[in-house]
Enzyme design. Structure first.
Site, PDB file in Angstrom:
ATOM      1  N   GLU A 181       0.830  -1.205   0.000  1.00 27.31           N
ATOM      2  CA  GLU A 181       0.000   0.000   0.000  1.00 27.31           C
ATOM      3  C   GLU A 181       0.862   1.252   0.000  1.00 27.31           C
ATOM      4  O   GLU A 181       0.549   2.240  -0.668  1.00 27.31           O
ATOM      5  CB  GLU A 181      -0.926   0.000   1.228  1.00 27.31           C
ATOM      6  CG  GLU A 181      -1.989   1.093   1.229  1.00 27.31           C
ATOM      7  CD  GLU A 181      -1.552   2.400   1.894  1.00 27.31           C
ATOM      8  OE1 GLU A 181      -2.320   3.369   1.854  1.00 27.31           O
ATOM      9  OE2 GLU A 181      -0.427   2.449   2.458  1.00 27.31           O
ATOM     10  N   ASP A 226      -7.600   2.221   7.846  1.00 22.78           N
ATOM     11  CA  ASP A 226      -6.217   2.681   7.904  1.00 22.78           C
ATOM     12  C   ASP A 226      -6.072   3.638   9.078  1.00 22.78           C
ATOM     13  O   ASP A 226      -7.005   3.827   9.866  1.00 22.78           O
ATOM     14  CB  ASP A 226      -5.872   3.379   6.582  1.00 22.78           C
ATOM     15  CG  ASP A 226      -4.398   3.264   6.201  1.00 22.78           C
ATOM     16  OD1 ASP A 226      -3.536   3.349   7.105  1.00 22.78           O
ATOM     17  OD2 ASP A 226      -4.106   3.102   5.001  1.00 22.78           O
TER      18      ASP A 226
END
Length: 361
Positions: A213, A236
């Protein structure tokens, strides 16, 4: 230390920069497998972990994705004196790097190092006023030659990971660790499946630990293509603006005030219908939440939402101080409220609701 804290410690202690996610993936699999379908844990071809939990067969597919990787460094060169040159992997601010301990993961085991630079005592007064550039830093592993460093097992391409011990602070809701970005998202995915165990829900849920990511949301793309979800959630860390020196205008996130519903980031504009559903669910269930916008960053939702014909998606984040450094702080209740909110939303995502969100009728 209770079971949840033990899981968080195991996840954050695991070493895994982009392209080297095997260790955190193994930890996540250990914790999520008991809550997935039989034979419901697999990976895509790049290594993102995918755990499936069926509520209703042929129901909408709901993807809840945190990323396994953490920011770190890759060894690129060993000089004749045994010092290591490196490449940052993920975003780093040079001012948080010097004199910090790292762990180099080698074929022979872990090697301890420290990030160094030219001593300020030999710099000119003008040079001392400027931050040291990353290109002028190195890692010192205590070797006296290239050959000695190589005898430790160090090779170009090895990952170097920030070192920090998971710590419950004196305020026991405050948790200090490396790699909250984004092992807290992996923990949320695990706990969402945990909370759904034994419950009826009108869909099929996928708890995902994506790879890479920090260098382009790459695992989100491959795992979303594998799953073909109907709804996507990226989970997140978000920016905490509750520290000294942050202006009221920039103060979007406060630790302990709930998870953040992301309106906008550099990778996507959140799906309005899904956002409205999440906000209403939070309000109806008295779950605290905050809004967040991040014009300078992105999350896995950025690639999930443009998969195939498009996926209504939203990012939910946990406000966190000092991300992309050796140690960050978050609030346990924000993490727990994020899990509660996502579970409540999943319970509402039946076929008709997903159709309405997707087609507006």
């Amino acid at each position: 230390m209770d079971e949840k804290l033990q899981m968080l410690k195991a996840l954050t202690d695991a070493k895994g920069i982009p392209g080297n996610e095997a260790e955190p993936r193994k930890v996540m699999e250990q914790y999520i497998k008991p809550f997935a379908d039989n034979d419901g844990v697999t990976t895509d071809h790049l290594g993102s972990l995918i755990a499936k939990k069926t509520g209703k067969e042929n129901g909408p597919k709901i993807m809840v994705a945190g990323h396994l990787d953490e920011v770190g460094f890759m060894i690129t060169h060993i000089d004749d004196k045994g010092f290591l040159r490196f490449q940052t992997v993920g975003g780093w601010w040079s001012q948080v790097m010097l004199a910090q301990r790292v762990t180099i993961v080698t074929s022979k085991g872990d090697v301890t190092g420290v990030i160094g630079s030219k001593p300020p005592h030999v710099l000119s007064p003008e040079a001392r006023k400027k931050p040291v550039e990353i290109k002028d830093m190195f890692i010192d592993v205590g070797a006296t030659s290239k050959e000695e460093a190589e005898s430790f097992g160090i090779r170009p391409g090895d990952q170097a990971v920030p070192y920090f011990e998971f710590t419950v602070m004196d305020n026991e809701d405050m948790l200090l660790a490396k790699a909250w970005d984004n092992r807290i998202g992996c923990a949320i995915a695990i706990d969402v499946l945990r909370e759904l165990k034994g419950k009826d829900h009108p869909n099929v849920v996928y708890g995902v630990g994506t790879i890479q990511e920090e260098v382009g949301l790459r695992g989100a793309k491959t795992s979303a293509h594998y799953i073909q979800p109907d709804i996507g959630f990226g989970v997140d860390v978000g920016i905490a603006g509750d520290t000294p020196g942050t202006s009221e205008q920039d103060r979007h996130g406060t630790l302990g005030k709930g998870p953040q519903i992301v309106l906008y980031d550099a990778s996507m504009i959140s799906h309005k219908g899904l956002r409205d559903l999440v906000v209403k669910t939070a309000e109806d269930n008295d779950i605290p939440f905050q809004y967040e916008s991040m014009p300078g960053g992105g999350t896995d939702s950025g690639n999930i939402h443009v998969t195939a014909n498009g996926v209504p998606s939203l990012s939910i984040t946990v406000p966190t101080r000092y991300i992309h450094s050796h140690a960050a702080i978050l609030h346990r209740k924000d993490y727990e409220h994020a899990v509660e909110l996502i579970v409540k939303v999943i319970e509402a995502l039946d076929k008709d609701t997903v159709h309405r969100l997707t087609y507006g009728d």
